[in-house]
Design a protein around this motif. Sequence first.
Motif, mmCIF file in Angstrom:
data_model
loop_
_atom_site.group_PDB
_atom_site.id
_atom_site.type_symbol
_atom_site.label_atom_id
_atom_site.label_comp_id
_atom_site.label_asym_id
_atom_site.label_seq_id
_atom_site.Cartn_x
_atom_site.Cartn_y
_atom_site.Cartn_z
ATOM 1 N N TRP A 1 -3.075 -42.832 -33.429
ATOM 2 C CA TRP A 1 -2.906 -41.809 -32.376
ATOM 3 C C TRP A 1 -2.962 -42.432 -30.991
ATOM 4 C CZ3 TRP A 1 -6.838 -40.215 -28.872
ATOM 5 C CH2 TRP A 1 -6.501 -39.109 -28.078
ATOM 6 N N GLY A 2 -3.932 -43.312 -30.759
ATOM 7 C CA GLY A 2 -4.063 -43.946 -29.457
ATOM 8 C C GLY A 2 -2.860 -44.798 -29.105
ATOM 9 N N ALA A 3 -2.338 -45.558 -30.096
ATOM 10 C CA ALA A 3 -1.176 -46.405 -29.856
ATOM 11 C C ALA A 3 0.065 -45.566 -29.569
ATOM 12 C CB ALA A 3 -0.939 -47.311 -31.059
ATOM 13 N N TYR A 4 0.264 -44.494 -30.333
ATOM 14 C CA TYR A 4 1.444 -43.631 -30.152
ATOM 15 C C TYR A 4 1.432 -42.967 -28.787
ATOM 16 C CZ TYR A 4 4.643 -39.700 -30.854
ATOM 17 O OH TYR A 4 5.659 -38.784 -30.712
ATOM 18 N N GLU A 5 0.328 -42.298 -28.475
ATOM 19 C CA GLU A 5 0.239 -41.591 -27.201
ATOM 20 C C GLU A 5 0.290 -42.571 -26.028
ATOM 21 O OE1 GLU A 5 0.340 -38.476 -26.715
ATOM 22 O OE2 GLU A 5 -0.224 -37.509 -28.605
ATOM 23 N N GLY A 6 -0.416 -43.695 -26.152
ATOM 24 C CA GLY A 6 -0.458 -44.654 -25.065
ATOM 25 C C GLY A 6 0.895 -45.277 -24.778
ATOM 26 N N ALA A 7 1.652 -45.602 -25.827
ATOM 27 C CA ALA A 7 2.947 -46.249 -25.642
ATOM 28 C C ALA A 7 3.915 -45.360 -24.870
ATOM 29 C CB ALA A 7 3.540 -46.622 -27.003
ATOM 30 N N TYR A 8 3.911 -44.066 -25.157
ATOM 31 C CA TYR A 8 4.796 -43.149 -24.431
ATOM 32 C C TYR A 8 4.278 -42.870 -23.023
ATOM 33 C CZ TYR A 8 7.747 -42.144 -28.456
ATOM 34 O OH TYR A 8 8.646 -42.257 -29.498
ATOM 35 N N THR A 9 2.972 -42.683 -22.900
ATOM 36 C CA THR A 9 2.408 -42.329 -21.606
ATOM 37 C C THR A 9 2.516 -43.458 -20.590
ATOM 38 O OG1 THR A 9 0.832 -40.898 -22.767
ATOM 39 C CG2 THR A 9 0.376 -41.342 -20.467
ATOM 40 N N VAL A 10 2.440 -44.714 -21.061
ATOM 41 C CA VAL A 10 2.544 -45.847 -20.144
ATOM 42 C C VAL A 10 3.996 -46.201 -19.846
ATOM 43 C CG1 VAL A 10 2.641 -47.798 -21.760
ATOM 44 C CG2 VAL A 10 1.383 -48.028 -19.603
ATOM 45 N N GLY A 11 4.922 -45.703 -20.681
ATOM 46 C CA GLY A 11 6.338 -45.957 -20.437
ATOM 47 C C GLY A 11 6.938 -47.063 -21.274
ATOM 48 N N TRP A 12 6.240 -47.497 -22.330
ATOM 49 C CA TRP A 12 6.743 -48.568 -23.181
ATOM 50 C C TRP A 12 7.671 -48.051 -24.272
ATOM 51 C CZ3 TRP A 12 1.349 -51.261 -24.052
ATOM 52 C CH2 TRP A 12 0.974 -51.899 -22.857
ATOM 53 N N ALA A 13 7.568 -46.772 -24.605
ATOM 54 C CA ALA A 13 8.387 -46.187 -25.664
ATOM 55 C C ALA A 13 9.129 -44.972 -25.105
ATOM 56 C CB ALA A 13 7.513 -45.768 -26.848
ATOM 57 N N GLY A 14 10.219 -44.605 -25.752
ATOM 58 C CA GLY A 14 10.992 -43.472 -25.290
ATOM 59 C C GLY A 14 12.022 -43.868 -24.246
ATOM 60 N N THR A 15 12.708 -42.879 -23.694
ATOM 61 C CA THR A 15 13.731 -43.093 -22.669
ATOM 62 C C THR A 15 13.164 -42.712 -21.314
ATOM 63 O OG1 THR A 15 15.484 -42.571 -24.261
ATOM 64 C CG2 THR A 15 16.052 -42.479 -21.922
ATOM 65 N N HIS A 16 13.078 -43.701 -20.430
ATOM 66 C CA HIS A 16 12.487 -43.440 -19.108
ATOM 67 C C HIS A 16 13.496 -42.727 -18.207
ATOM 68 C CE1 HIS A 16 9.925 -43.850 -15.666
ATOM 69 N NE2 HIS A 16 10.890 -44.454 -14.986
ATOM 70 N N GLY A 17 12.972 -41.838 -17.386
ATOM 71 C CA GLY A 17 13.829 -41.125 -16.442
ATOM 72 C C GLY A 17 13.027 -40.288 -15.473
ATOM 73 N N THR A 18 13.732 -39.405 -14.771
ATOM 74 C CA THR A 18 13.114 -38.556 -13.751
ATOM 75 C C THR A 18 13.399 -37.099 -14.043
ATOM 76 O OG1 THR A 18 13.378 -40.279 -12.070
ATOM 77 C CG2 THR A 18 13.023 -38.038 -11.285
#
Length: 217
Positions: free
Chosen positions: A45-62
Amino acid sequence: MAQTQGTGAQKAAKGGAGAGGGLVGRLGRWGGLVFLLAGLAMSGWGAYEGAYTVGWAGTHGTLTVKRCVDDSSLNSSRNSRKKRLTVRCDGRFVSADGGSTDADAAVRVRSHYAPGTELSVQQVDAPTSAGAGDGDYVRTDRPRAWRFFAAFFGGWVLTGLGVFCLATGYAPFGPSRVSYDEAWEASGRGVTRPVLIGMLGVGLLGAGVSYVVSYFV
């Protein structure tokens, strides 16, 4: 005859004690399994949430805010993150590379933002179709992400304890058939003790450093 009955009673008593000892021994290993599963779940859970919240996973945008409203209701999000965020901001999402847009994007945050505010977000899941409004977005938040990483490392501590209890039968709570000294000695005959020390050390150090870093990023 009395001596025979006495011997039988002693055997019965020993048998009952053995059955109880077996149950107590199993409690240690069941407790270890609980620790192990809880640690793995916490780290995941910590790795999943942290990776998206810090911007390492997913598609970055505004996401350009159109409006923000109070909304504590639960939606069909595929995780529990949104249950703790009570403000919903709707707007238009444009990925950093310009290749993905969503005019009906929404992100849950902790406070209100004025229309026109640009929020840095990660697109976790793209909408199923144009105008569907079912895309999943996370606000980029480095301090919060490092607290998720602290939880990731905290899971290592629970996992290490789980391995120790499963391998030795030691129960850290309630009665234990195996004493701590016996369990510690037994763990030194193989890889259990090095694994325990390594996971506790990395877990405690990683959790502490991550939590401290969250106040400086």
